[in-house]
Design an enzyme around this catalytic site. Structure first.
Site, mmCIF file in Angstrom:
data_model
loop_
_atom_site.group_PDB
_atom_site.id
_atom_site.type_symbol
_atom_site.label_atom_id
_atom_site.label_comp_id
_atom_site.label_asym_id
_atom_site.label_seq_id
_atom_site.Cartn_x
_atom_site.Cartn_y
_atom_site.Cartn_z
ATOM 1 N N VAL A 196 -8.398 1.129 -9.197
ATOM 2 C CA VAL A 196 -9.751 1.008 -8.633
ATOM 3 C C VAL A 196 -9.785 1.409 -7.162
ATOM 4 O O VAL A 196 -8.773 1.312 -6.455
ATOM 5 C CB VAL A 196 -10.287 -0.436 -8.797
ATOM 6 C CG1 VAL A 196 -10.602 -0.738 -10.252
ATOM 7 C CG2 VAL A 196 -9.309 -1.465 -8.231
ATOM 8 N N LYS A 252 -5.393 -8.026 -10.883
ATOM 9 C CA LYS A 252 -5.350 -7.091 -12.005
ATOM 10 C C LYS A 252 -4.658 -7.765 -13.186
ATOM 11 O O LYS A 252 -3.489 -8.143 -13.106
ATOM 12 C CB LYS A 252 -4.603 -5.818 -11.587
ATOM 13 C CG LYS A 252 -5.256 -4.558 -12.096
ATOM 14 C CD LYS A 252 -4.451 -3.325 -11.795
ATOM 15 C CE LYS A 252 -4.927 -2.596 -10.569
ATOM 16 N NZ LYS A 252 -4.226 -1.298 -10.386
ATOM 17 N N ASP A 284 -1.660 -7.160 -7.625
ATOM 18 C CA ASP A 284 -1.323 -6.313 -8.766
ATOM 19 C C ASP A 284 0.010 -6.817 -9.318
ATOM 20 O O ASP A 284 0.045 -7.789 -10.057
ATOM 21 C CB ASP A 284 -1.296 -4.856 -8.294
ATOM 22 C CG ASP A 284 -1.031 -3.866 -9.414
ATOM 23 O OD1 ASP A 284 -1.209 -4.220 -10.585
ATOM 24 O OD2 ASP A 284 -0.615 -2.723 -9.125
HETATM 25 P P1 IMP Z 1 1.254 -5.255 -5.533
HETATM 26 O O1 IMP Z 1 2.346 -5.343 -4.520
HETATM 27 O O2 IMP Z 1 1.672 -4.552 -6.776
HETATM 28 O O3 IMP Z 1 0.603 -6.595 -5.838
HETATM 29 O O4 IMP Z 1 0.168 -4.296 -4.966
HETATM 30 C C1 IMP Z 1 -0.667 -4.698 -3.990
HETATM 31 C C2 IMP Z 1 -1.071 -3.527 -3.129
HETATM 32 O O5 IMP Z 1 -1.141 -2.297 -3.857
HETATM 33 C C3 IMP Z 1 -2.442 -3.822 -2.632
HETATM 34 O O6 IMP Z 1 -2.366 -4.273 -1.297
HETATM 35 C C4 IMP Z 1 -3.155 -2.481 -2.727
HETATM 36 O O7 IMP Z 1 -3.120 -1.862 -1.467
HETATM 37 C C5 IMP Z 1 -2.365 -1.641 -3.672
HETATM 38 N N1 IMP Z 1 -3.025 -1.486 -4.989
HETATM 39 C C6 IMP Z 1 -2.698 -2.081 -6.156
HETATM 40 N N2 IMP Z 1 -3.518 -1.729 -7.153
HETATM 41 C C7 IMP Z 1 -4.427 -0.892 -6.597
HETATM 42 C C8 IMP Z 1 -5.571 -0.199 -7.120
HETATM 43 O O8 IMP Z 1 -5.967 -0.272 -8.298
HETATM 44 N N3 IMP Z 1 -6.238 0.583 -6.222
HETATM 45 C C9 IMP Z 1 -5.886 0.698 -4.916
HETATM 46 N N4 IMP Z 1 -4.831 0.049 -4.387
HETATM 47 C C10 IMP Z 1 -4.106 -0.738 -5.220
#
Ligand code: IMP
Ligand code: MG
Length: 175
Positions: A145, A123, A95
């Site tokens: 999601v 994403k 994300d």
């Molecule tokens: P990041 O650090 O922003 O890349 O987020 C990654 C973590 O956030 C992932 O390991 C997911 O557990 C959680 N995450 C991010 N987007 C979603 C989503 O749409 N649904 C559920 N979990 C998410």
């Protein structure tokens, strides 16, 4: 909830990832490190399609409260020894990228021979870091999601498909 990726589509995505991994490592031993808890379903499905000698470990991170990001915590007590190993880090979704960025930094200090990363989902338009995982099955729109390992407040991980969580599904969260 609206289904974004069916069980069949997910299975095809995992097949594609497995072929890429088998192709990349050519039978060389591999150490997989899955990011808990979101990667458990993906990991279980993916590793059974891999053909090289495999070690499997986990690292735990958590950053979300509902659909909002909070402070990131990393628990690496259950990670395997990765010094001198080819390592593949696996997570459910890329994300902002901060989770894999921080876990990658921590792992690099432990001296792996190589370190690549794999996610089921990316994403679109959300990244805040200047790199992407080497292996990505699906680019998805900027929606929250659930299913196939991904949760909302620790629920819905068991759905066999990936669904967009709609405002009506969210209780106790304003916005
Ligand atoms: P990041 O650090 O922003 O890349 O987020 C990654 C973590 O956030 C992932 O390991 C997911 O557990 C959680 N995450 C991010 N987007 C979603 C989503 O749409 N649904 C559920 N979990 C998410
Ligand atoms: Mg996660």
């Amino acid at each position: 909830m609206k289904i974004l990726l069916s069980e069949k589509a997910l299975n095809e995505g995992v097949e594609k990832l497995a072929s890429q991994i088998n192709e990349t490592y050519q039978g060389k031993p591999l150490t997989i490190v899955g990011v808990l808890t979101g990667s458990v379903i993906l990991m279980a499905d993916l590793i059974r399609k891999l053909e090289m000698p495999l070690r499997v470990g986990v690292v735990q991170t958590s950053s979300y409260e509902g659909t909002q990001r909070g402070a990131l915590t990393i628990n690496s007590e259950m990670m395997l020894d990765i010094a001198g190993r080819d390592v593949l880090l696996i997570d459910d979704i890329f994300d902002t990228g901060h989770t894999l960025e921080e876990v990658t930094q921590l792992m690099k200090e432990l001296g792996p021979t190589s370190l690549k990363s794999l996610v089921l989902l990316l994403k679109t338009g959300r990244q805040e870091v200047d790199w992407k995982p080497e292996f990505i099955a699906f680019d998805i729109p900027d929606e929250f999601v659930v299913g196939y390992g991904l949760d909302y407040n620790d629920e819905y991980r068991n759905l066999p498909y990936l669904a967009i969580l709609e405002p009506a599904d969210i209780q106790g969260v304003s916005s």
